[in-house]
Scaffold this active site. Sequence first.
Site, short mmCIF file in Angstrom:
data_model
loop_
_atom_site.label_atom_id
_atom_site.label_comp_id
_atom_site.label_asym_id
_atom_site.label_seq_id
_atom_site.Cartn_x
_atom_site.Cartn_y
_atom_site.Cartn_z
N ASP A 175 -15.69 16.25 -29.21
CA ASP A 175 -14.41 15.98 -28.55
C ASP A 175 -13.96 17.15 -27.68
OD1 ASP A 175 -12.25 14.64 -27.66
OD2 ASP A 175 -11.17 14.59 -29.55
N SER B 281 -2.98 17.19 -27.07
CA SER B 281 -4.43 17.27 -27.13
C SER B 281 -4.97 18.08 -25.96
CB SER B 281 -5.04 15.87 -27.10
OG SER B 281 -4.75 15.15 -28.26
N HIS C 282 -11.49 13.21 -25.30
CA HIS C 282 -10.68 12.00 -25.28
C HIS C 282 -9.54 12.09 -24.27
CE1 HIS C 282 -7.96 14.04 -28.33
NE2 HIS C 282 -7.05 13.38 -27.63
#
Length: 361
Positions: free
Chosen positions: A130, A213, A99
Amino acid sequence: MDATPSHGRRRGPARRSSPSLAAGVCVLALACGCAAPPPSPSGAPVRPDAVAQGTVDLEERYESVIDDVLPTVVQIATGDALGSGVVYDDKGHIVTNAHVVGDAKSFDVTVVTGERALKASLVSSYPEQDLAVIRLDDVPEGLKPAKFGTAGEVRVGQIVLAMGSPLGLSSSVTQGIVSAVGRTVSESRAGGGTGATLADMVQTSAAINPGNSGGALVDLDSEVIGIPTLAATDPEPGGSAAPGIGFAIPVSTVRTVADQIIESGRVTDSGRAALDITGRTVVDDDYRPAGVAVVTAPEGGAAEEAGLRAGDVITRLGDTRVTTITSLSEALASRSPGQKVRVTYVRSGTDRTAQVTLGEI
């Protein structure tokens, strides 16, 4: 996720103090630090200088870990979006979240070894877990890869540090503990998430903020034990982030996916079970989620070969109740390709079961 803290205090029986002078002396002794030091687990008093030395030792260990690992954590820019990544090897491969890369094919990467942004290109993205790998177009001298640990050594309660670029603040560090292991969580598609259901996640109290992230969750041995990916949010409408509840993809999964992408340019063996359907959540007469309707069951897929077809409503996978497409994904996350499982479904108002040999994502 809801968490209701308990703030109870244990209270002893009330005792009436007769001489007020004695009470005053007692308070004075405590205020002056004259009370005996608390005992250690062995029963011996803990010396204040030993406590102070322990604090210094831990602080120095934090600093050593940060010195070791922070140079391996990079900031990744994709247009207006920012995320983090971890240098995977000395060939310029960087592992991050799918992402974070989104639909982009090229990136600006900022490394600690230099202030100017370096160009990088996408190797492959694997939204189902992911994870993604990008590669620097030109590998700078002195690029330092991170050390990746072993998932089996992750313990609840161990101290961890999260490193990345939260809110665009590069080279930021937060600290916490491993709160739990083996969590299964589902990402929202809102805000650029992949919508993936992720198994065996590491839960941590270290702050995970937007921009963290793809960064590094590391232990005090300077080893990466996970890739911070998302923070929990309050499920109530309009709920905000739930502080102290973040999740990281475990290092075993990171290694498996990254190694396959680097070697083959894609993931060739996901290890993730699939029912091989497309489905949608259905509701009952009270508008509550009641199962997953099969929209398509492609020929040769696990569901079709077991006799399921479009229009069937799946209500259980093994002993696990299925009410939504997310709950079905979470139930499958704990299974393996090739495993046989009983699927309960409704067809024309009648409950039925089928023995399904699971496929692979």
